[in-house]
Structures are given as structure tokens and as C-alpha cells.
Scaffold this active site. Structure first.
Site, PDB file in Angstrom:
ATOM      1  N   CYS A   1      53.515  16.016  -1.285  1.00 58.18           N
ATOM      2  CA  CYS A   1      53.149  14.991  -2.255  1.00 58.18           C
ATOM      3  C   CYS A   1      53.096  13.676  -1.478  1.00 58.18           C
ATOM      4  O   CYS A   1      53.166  13.682  -0.256  1.00 58.18           O
ATOM      5  CB  CYS A   1      54.097  14.960  -3.452  1.00 58.18           C
ATOM      6  SG  CYS A   1      55.780  14.497  -3.091  1.00 58.18           S
TER       7      CYS A   1
ATOM      8  N   CYS B   1      46.330  13.388  -3.001  1.00 58.65           N
ATOM      9  CA  CYS B   1      47.252  14.252  -2.251  1.00 58.65           C
ATOM     10  C   CYS B   1      47.065  14.080  -0.749  1.00 58.65           C
ATOM     11  O   CYS B   1      45.960  13.815  -0.288  1.00 58.65           O
ATOM     12  CB  CYS B   1      47.012  15.711  -2.606  1.00 58.65           C
ATOM     13  SG  CYS B   1      47.718  16.186  -4.179  1.00 58.65           S
TER      14      CYS B   1
ATOM     15  N   CYS C   1      50.510  16.764  -6.234  1.00 63.33           N
ATOM     16  CA  CYS C   1      50.028  15.490  -6.762  1.00 63.33           C
ATOM     17  C   CYS C   1      49.216  15.691  -8.029  1.00 63.33           C
ATOM     18  O   CYS C   1      48.499  16.682  -8.149  1.00 63.33           O
ATOM     19  CB  CYS C   1      49.162  14.793  -5.727  1.00 63.33           C
ATOM     20  SG  CYS C   1      49.954  14.685  -4.120  1.00 63.33           S
TER      21      CYS C   1
END
Length: 131
Positions: free
Chosen positions: A8, A84, A79
Site C-alpha cells: 500500500c 498503488c 489501495c
């Protein structure tokens, strides 16, 4: 051998909780986590995981650039509302878009509940996934 990398942005909440849950299931040597803009592990992520007996207090946020591509067979990005991180290795890629609980507002309990909700969804997806 399965080697999972959870990604993330900040490597502070979603990927850290996923790391802890997967390490318990598959063994710590099979799991890594990182972010494109590492910060520090969110205290509410630590608290939510402690409720399950998983200790993240020694975890540190890491940059995706510090991960050796050959050490990863599966990348799972977490994400939802942000871009991302990119991982340049040849690993298989899955995307589990989950909201960042660090963005939750309200009381301390409401914020913690956001972490629990994301934690529980990650646990559900890990359980349902076919590795």
C-alpha cells in the site's frame, strides 16, 4: 514456495495488518509488506491486531524499493482511493482494494472500528483465497 508481498502507500495500516495475518497463517518467512511512501506503523493497526494476539509493535514501514523482486511470488496491493505502488518483479499480482482506515474520523473508538473492519476483511480474503 509461496512468498507474499503486501503493498500500500504508507505501509502503516492495511499492508501491516495483512502482513501480520498472513505471517500467522503461512509463517513469517513467507510474508513481507512495503509501501511507496513508507511512514510508521499506525498505533491503531497495532491495537487492532493485538486484539487477535498478533504483535505488530516491532514492525517498521519499509519502501517497496527495498524488496528483492526475486523474493516474491505474489504481490497483493491493498489501495482503494490512492495510487498503488508499482512492483517491478515478475510475481503474480492480485488487487484487494480496501479503504485506508487511517483516514477514518470520529471518536477514537470509531477510528479503531475502521481498523477492525479492514483487518477482518483482510482475514476473510486470506481465508477465501486459493494460494
Amino acid at each position: 514456495m509461496l512468498s507474499i508481498l503486501f503493498l500500500c502507500v504508507a505501509n502503516s495500516a492495511r499492508s501491516q495488518m495483512a502482513h501480520g495475518l498472513a505471517a500467522r497463517r503461512f509463517g513469517a518467512e513467507s510474508v513481507q509488506s512495503a509501501g511507496s511512501e513508507p511512514s510508521s506503523v499506525n498505533p491503531l493497526a497495532i491495537e487492532a491486531m493485538a486484539e487477535l494476539g498478533i504483535d505488530l509493535s516491532a514492525h517498521r514501514s519499509k519502501s517497496v524499493q527495498s524488496i528483492a523482486p526475486e523474493s516474491v511470488s505474489l504481490v497483493i496491493t491493498l489501495c482503494a482511493e490512492e495510487v498503488c505502488p508499482v512492483f517491478l518483479g515478475q510475481a503474480e499480482r492480485w488487487h484487494w482494494p480496501l479503504p485506508d482506515p487511517a483516514g477514518a474520523s470520529g471518536s477514537q473508538e470509531a477510528q479503531l472500528q475502521s481498523f477492525r473492519d479492514v483487518r477482518d476483511e483482510i482475514a476473510r480474503r486470506l481465508e477465501a483465497a486459493e494460494f
